[in-house]
Scaffold this motif. Structure first.
Motif: not given
Length: 504
Positions: A451-463
């Motif tokens: 949030t502080a760096n206004n980054l876009q993101f995709m985490s690892w992983t749902l399960y």
């Protein structure tokens, strides 16, 4: 008794002799029969070139308006096959400095020049790695007796790497025009005369793709029951729909999916796999989720001679999906920098650059990125990609400063933290691992940095996963068990403490 033994031995020897003679006669007879029933000599000598598996540049024939006899499809296909075979055996010859196969596709006069060139390279310790990527042939003339053809091949895109004493001395991509005369000999269309009429450096068309509206807040996705085999026999639209609803309800807007090169059929993409992929994108669209699609995963052979096969794989995927409403971006390759040491950094980067050009030629609407495994590689090809993506599994205390450094180096491209996470595994194989509470604190902290760096993101992983294939992390149990516990949802379907911080 002695006489009886001698007679038995004599009988055995005579019988063995008769059997050997019979086998020899049978073999000779089979060979004559083989030759007299139209056997192809290249098959017999094992020099046949299998282009379907070896060499598939893009071929676009101009409309047939040739002088002389009209060309039928059967002859045109034979001419094309032998023409591409001629290119292929020449490229193999230049790489190995050996002449095997050349005589099948070049006449005496034409092969003399090739032999001289190979001998010169051998003497100078020079080798050439090359491939053609695109051909635009025009049939100019086809003789009335069907034995001679004249072809002009315009805008041939040809990539070359020249080595001297195994050191790279030249790398170039050219666009050339060739004129050739073919003779039909022994069932082969052989090149009789070949002239390069013109050549210039290849320039990819500049494509400006809009990225200002991107707002990727997503997650890398595999189904829990069949991770790394999402499009196999256990493929389930019901499971994917349920999972995509969980992702959307959690406040995320995108998923990253993976196309595995061999699983999808390599150059000959399996239509059933494509159908499953499109169904998955349909489900994403229904849930108002966008998809970042990784074109190459579980892939590591970047050799120049395979580029045409890799292109046909990418082409099939891109053409099938590029107009889908769920698609938001192309990810060329997952973590290609992990192959720098084993495959050669220059080779991998050249492959990536070539693949970016291809994808942008096929699709000028969707941005292109590369899923680098670390921040150190993020600036590679920064001027070629539209989005700069990197993965981060290192010390969180250094992430904020690292992001600021990347932004200073790449001020004009969107940044996506494309993979990040922490395993909650702490057990026999890793007694001092992290707990579920540690995992939750990790995601709380990293979302604050995002949030502080206004980054876009995709985490690892749902399960969390019950099983992780050895191909993913190897067979060492401490690595496999750690990999099983990166999820926001545990193996029983319960949301872990980290789920609260799945987004900011």
């Amino acid at each position: 008794m002695v006489s009886t033994n001698k007679n038995i031995l004599r009988t055995i020897l005579i019988a063995s002799y008769i059997m050997i003679v019979a086998l020899i006669i049978s073999g000779i007879s089979a060979l004559f029969s083989y030759l007299n029933t139209g056997a192809d000599r290249s098959t017999m000598l094992h020099t046949e070139i299998q282009k379907v598996e070896q060499y598939l540049p893009k071929m676009i024939w101009q409309p047939l308006q040739n002088e002389g006899r009209p060309m039928d499809n059967e002859n045109l296909n034979a001419l094309q096959n032998n023409y591409l075979d001629a290119w292929y055996v020449k490229q193999i010859a230049y790489k190995t400095n050996k002449t095997a196969g050349i005589k099948d596709y070049y006449t005496d006069r034409a092969r003399e020049n090739l032999y001289n060139f190979i001998e010169l390279n051998k003497a100078e310790n020079i080798t050439v790695e090359a491939t053609t990527l695109k051909h635009n042939p025009t049939l100019e003339f086809f003789s009335e007796d069907g034995q001679l053809a004249v072809v002009t091949d315009r805008n041939v895109v040809e990539y070359k790497r020249v080595f001297k004493a195994e050191q790279l001395v030249l790398e170039t991509t050219e666009t050339s025009t060739y004129k050739m005369v073919f003779l039909l000999e022994d069932g082969f269309w052989r090149i009789r005369h070949l002239v390069k009429e013109s050549s210039k450096p290849f320039e990819a068309k500049a494509v400006k793709i809009e990225t200002d509206s991107l707002n990727i807040k997503g997650i890398n996705y595999y189904p829990q029951a069949n991770p790394w085999n999402m499009f196999g026999d256990a493929f389930s639209t019901d499971t994917i729909a349920k999972d995509f609803k969980i992702i959307k309800d959690a406040g995320l807007n995108s998923v990253r999916l993976f196309v595995q090169y061999e699983d999808f059929g390599k150059a000959n993409v399996n239509p059933k796999k494509l159908e499953k992929l499109i169904k998955t994108l349909d489900i994403a669209e229904a849930e108002n989720l966008k998809v970042v699609l990784t074109l190459f995963d579980f892939f590591g052979d970047y050799s120049v001679m395979n580029w045409t096969l890799n292109q046909r794989h990418a082409e099939a995927i891109v053409e099938a999906v590029k107009d889908h409403n769920a698609l938001v971006a192309w990810d060329i390759k997952n973590e290609p920098n992990l192959d720098f040491e084993s495959r050669g950094k220059e080779t991998v980067i050249a492959w990536l650059e070539n693949m970016i050009d291809l994808v942008k030629e096929l699709d000028n609407k969707h941005p292109v990125t590369i899923g680098w495994s670390n921040t150190q590689s993020a600036s590679i090809l920064k001027d070629k990609v539209d989005i700069v993506s990197f993965h981060y599994y290192e010390d969180l205390s250094k992430l904020d400063e690292t992001i600021k450094t990347i932004k200073k180096d790449i001020p004009n491209k969107p940044l996506v933290l494309q993979e990040f996470g922490l395993s909650s595994y702490s057990g026999f194989w890793k007694p001092f691992g992290s707990s579920k509470e540690d995992q939750a604190n990790y995601h709380k902290k990293i979302q604050e940095i995002i949030t502080a760096n206004n980054l876009q993101f995709m985490s690892w992983t749902l399960y969390d996963f019950v099983e992780v294939p050895k191909d993913v992390v190897g067979s060492r149990p401490w690595r496999r068990n750690t990999q099983k516990h990166f999820g926001f949802i545990d193996k029983n379907g319960a949301k872990k403490a980290s789920f609260k911080y799945i987004t900011n």
